[in-house]
Write a protein that holds these residues in place. Structure first.
Motif, PDB file in Angstrom:
ATOM      1  N   ILE A   1      17.329 -20.669  62.151  1.00  0.00           N
ATOM      2  CA  ILE A   1      17.096 -20.323  60.737  1.00  0.00           C
ATOM      3  C   ILE A   1      18.384 -19.770  60.135  1.00  0.00           C
ATOM      4  CG2 ILE A   1      15.966 -18.624  59.229  1.00  0.00           C
ATOM      5  CD1 ILE A   1      13.506 -18.784  60.994  1.00  0.00           C
ATOM      6  N   ASN A   2      18.960 -18.811  60.838  1.00  0.00           N
ATOM      7  CA  ASN A   2      20.103 -18.114  60.254  1.00  0.00           C
ATOM      8  C   ASN A   2      21.395 -18.921  60.334  1.00  0.00           C
ATOM      9  OD1 ASN A   2      19.454 -15.321  59.100  1.00  0.00           O
ATOM     10  ND2 ASN A   2      18.125 -15.516  60.889  1.00  0.00           N
TER      11      ASN A   2
ATOM     12  N   TYR B   1      18.472 -22.341  51.550  1.00  0.00           N
ATOM     13  CA  TYR B   1      19.419 -21.262  51.214  1.00  0.00           C
ATOM     14  C   TYR B   1      20.664 -21.792  50.502  1.00  0.00           C
ATOM     15  CZ  TYR B   1      16.678 -17.637  53.423  1.00  0.00           C
ATOM     16  OH  TYR B   1      15.674 -16.738  53.718  1.00  0.00           O
TER      17      TYR B   1
ATOM     18  N   ASN C   1      24.573 -12.230  55.037  1.00  0.00           N
ATOM     19  CA  ASN C   1      23.370 -11.778  55.737  1.00  0.00           C
ATOM     20  C   ASN C   1      23.141 -12.583  57.021  1.00  0.00           C
ATOM     21  OD1 ASN C   1      20.492 -12.496  56.361  1.00  0.00           O
ATOM     22  ND2 ASN C   1      20.090 -10.643  55.190  1.00  0.00           N
ATOM     23  N   PRO C   2      23.043 -13.940  56.936  1.00  0.00           N
ATOM     24  CA  PRO C   2      22.817 -14.676  58.171  1.00  0.00           C
ATOM     25  C   PRO C   2      23.953 -14.546  59.187  1.00  0.00           C
ATOM     26  CG  PRO C   2      23.037 -16.178  56.284  1.00  0.00           C
ATOM     27  CD  PRO C   2      22.954 -14.809  55.737  1.00  0.00           C
TER      28      PRO C   2
ATOM     29  N   GLN D   1      15.859  -6.776  50.587  1.00  0.00           N
ATOM     30  CA  GLN D   1      16.605  -7.856  51.251  1.00  0.00           C
ATOM     31  C   GLN D   1      16.704  -9.081  50.340  1.00  0.00           C
ATOM     32  OE1 GLN D   1      15.942 -11.005  52.408  1.00  0.00           O
ATOM     33  NE2 GLN D   1      17.131 -11.318  54.267  1.00  0.00           N
TER      34      GLN D   1
ATOM     35  N   GLU E   1      17.080  -5.313  58.826  1.00  0.00           N
ATOM     36  CA  GLU E   1      16.357  -6.577  59.061  1.00  0.00           C
ATOM     37  C   GLU E   1      16.136  -6.789  60.559  1.00  0.00           C
ATOM     38  OE1 GLU E   1      17.735  -9.744  56.600  1.00  0.00           O
ATOM     39  OE2 GLU E   1      16.680 -11.296  57.726  1.00  0.00           O
TER      40      GLU E   1
ATOM     41  N   TYR F   1      14.939 -18.286  65.594  1.00  0.00           N
ATOM     42  CA  TYR F   1      15.413 -17.383  64.537  1.00  0.00           C
ATOM     43  C   TYR F   1      16.917 -17.582  64.304  1.00  0.00           C
ATOM     44  CZ  TYR F   1      15.946 -12.656  62.401  1.00  0.00           C
ATOM     45  OH  TYR F   1      16.209 -11.598  61.575  1.00  0.00           O
TER      46      TYR F   1
HETATM   47  N1  ASP Z   1      18.139 -13.463  57.286  1.00  0.00           N
HETATM   48  C1  ASP Z   1      17.374 -14.420  56.522  1.00  0.00           C
HETATM   49  C2  ASP Z   1      16.240 -15.003  57.400  1.00  0.00           C
HETATM   50  O1  ASP Z   1      15.980 -14.479  58.474  1.00  0.00           O
HETATM   51  C3  ASP Z   1      18.260 -15.505  56.005  1.00  0.00           C
HETATM   52  C4  ASP Z   1      18.980 -15.130  54.710  1.00  0.00           C
HETATM   53  O2  ASP Z   1      18.543 -14.222  53.992  1.00  0.00           O
HETATM   54  O3  ASP Z   1      19.970 -15.816  54.358  1.00  0.00           O
HETATM   55  O4  ASP Z   1      16.101 -16.151  57.587  1.00  0.00           O
END
Ligand code: ASP
Ligand code: GLU
Length: 497
Positions: free
Chosen positions: A165-166, A40, A342-343, A309, A414, A162
């Motif tokens: 990840i974020n 990212y 988003n994250p 998204q 999401e 999860y």
């Molecule tokens: N929310 C996205 C995913 O779950 C992360 C992003 O779009 O930055 O990983």
């Protein structure tokens, strides 16, 4: 994998040591944290690197083409999960796949870190696509392996993962983004490479102690004769493909646009083939067939959702750069920072949604209803970003809070759809295909970004209202249809909820 083997793996993993979870979760959490940090971070500056003029350190690619390339790149990254999943399942096991994947990804970012040409950019793309295909689905499926089947910490384990990840996705636009935009793109990509290097270090040095046998067994190894056959076929296919691609380039048939169209077709063809093969397989039972039918509308909804998204890092990134007031409240905002929103919202709101579903208990929306809510919010997130142009026209710069609001609303969606999506895939896919469920779910994102590669061509600041209006409206229309059919879909799910 037999239940006996599963248990043997679970027994080899220290069952405590990371927030009351198996120690292996520590290894998987940080490996994926760093991998997403690099991915990212790179994506937060890549689009600007592509379309900024050469004098500003960019490649000077046409803006609309750059947006399409971002989308096919994203699509291929998730499409290659099928290859990565298959290789792990049949040839070298998940743990090796994660390691090799990490190495390829790191080199992909290193290639980007070296100032170079468009050719270097494409070489790095190939490395990152293949590397992520090896790493991402496999690191996620090891999470499932470290808990016994009846362990009720399992869902919480996936939620923690999860978060990893974020958290990676949140930090990197701030670090890689700031350095890449304010100093030098290549230095930014270099930091992404260092991030992946840290991930590899964590993985290599802690896996033995923390992961035991998890990821070590090859679930469905090829027999020697199968191996021979497969390698022959792969070699023949590689030769034909290289020949076709080289001659197509030489004859001028394979242009950017034909390639984008080709990926667009593959994005939809591959999941269709998946569904047909699963449906027709003699190993699939009647109940499982019914569940496949139920899964198809959910998959389509997921495609629509991810299409919106994922435009957060293409169209909205462009909007942040071109249409937004970046000197705001006394600070200069880097357009790359918007990718952290988003994250950030995911991290802060995921616990709220988890609490809400528990609180609602039996009254919580069903899986198809949650998907429908996901689409409703993603649609609204686009309708919201249409408003500034409606009020102020397409020429004046827009208050950045509009973008913040749009990202926030999309995250509501999401959180309704994404965590449920993966577990719905696991429950609805036939048992004989369980090794591929992770890749199957990622195909919804791959198809979405393949679609985006075409959609983004219609975006210009002049057409922006129509663009956001039509796509947002389509998402809401689909949300309504899905909501109306939700009880019927639930029926086809045969007891899964
Ligand atoms: N929310 C996205 C995913 O779950 C992360 C992003 O779009 O930055 O990983
Ligand atoms: N943001 C998610 C991730 O990077 C997207 C993957 C998905 O399609 O589920 O893990």
């Amino acid at each position: 994998m037999s239940d006996f083997n599963r248990q043997k793996i679970v027994d080899s993993v220290p069952q405590k040591g990371f927030f009351g979870h198996p120690k292996g979760l520590f290894t998987l959490f940080f490996t994926e944290f760093w991998e997403r940090f690099s991915y990212y971070g790179m994506r937060a500056i890549l689009v600007y690197y592509m379309y900024y003029e050469v004098s500003k350190g960019g490649l000077g690619i046409d803006e609309s083409l750059a947006l399409s390339i971002m989308s096919i790149y994203g699509s291929l990254v998730y499409m290659s999960g099928i290859i990565g999943g298959w290789l792990a399942d049949r040839i070298f096991g998940t743990s090796n796949a994660v390691f090799y994947g990490g190495i390829l990804i790191m080199f992909g970012h290193i290639v980007l870190a070296i100032p170079g040409s468009v050719t270097m950019f494409f070489i790095s793309m190939i490395l990152i696509v293949l590397g992520t295909g090896l790493l991402k689905p496999n690191v996620s499926s090891v999470v499932g392996e470290i808990y016994s089947i009846h362990d009720n910490r399992r869902d919480a384990g996936f939620s923690i993962f999860y978060m990893g990840i974020n958290m990676g996705a949140f930090l990197s636009p701030l670090v890689v983004g700031t350095v890449g935009m304010n100093h030098n793109f290549h230095l930014g990509f270099g930091i992404a490479a260092v991030g992946m290097f840290f991930g590899l270090i964590v993985f290599t040095f802690t896996k033995k102690k923390n992961l035991g046998l998890a990821g070590k067994t090859i679930a469905n190894p090829l027999s020697p004769s199968e191996k021979k056959k497969v390698f022959t076929w792969i070699s023949i296919a590689a030769i034909i493909l290289t020949f076709l691609i080289t001659s197509a380039i030489l004859m001028g048939i394979l242009t950017f646009n034909t390639f984008i169209a080709l990926v667009g077709i593959l994005g939809f063809l591959i999941p269709t083939i998946y569904f047909v093969v699963m449906y027709r397989s003699p190993k699939t039972t009647d109940v499982e067939r019914s569940r496949i039918i139920a899964y198809i509308p959910l998959f389509i909804a997921a495609v629509m959702f991810w299409a919106i998204q994922e435009q957060g890092s293409t169209i909205l990134a462009n909007y942040a750069d071109k249409r937004t007031q970046l000197d705001f409240a006394g600070i200069h905002i880097s357009p790359a920072w918007f990718q952290s929103l988003n994250p950030l919202f995911i991290i802060t709101l995921a616990p709220v949604f988890a609490w809400l579903w528990v609180k609602l208990d039996k009254n919580q929306p069903t899986i198809p209803q949650k998907f429908s809510l996901g689409l409703l919010f993603s649609g609204l997130s686009f309708l919201v970003i249409l408003l500034p142009a409606y009020v102020g026209g397409a020429d004046s710069l827009v208050n950045p809070l509009w973008l913040v609001l749009s990202y926030l609303i999309c995250v509501f969606g999401e959180l309704c759809l994404s965590p449920v999506g993966l577990s719905a895939t696991t429950k609805l896919a036939p048992a004989a295909f369980s090794a591929q469920t992770m890749s199957l779910w990622f195909l919804s994102n791959a198809a979405a970004q393949a679609l985006n590669a075409q959609l983004v061509k219609f975006y210009t600041p002049e057409t922006e209202m129509a663009y956001f209006g039509v796509i947002g409206g389509a998402s809401i229309a689909l949300a309504i249809v899905l909501f109306l059919f939700a009880p019927k879909i639930q029926g086809y799910m045969k007891g899964i909820r």
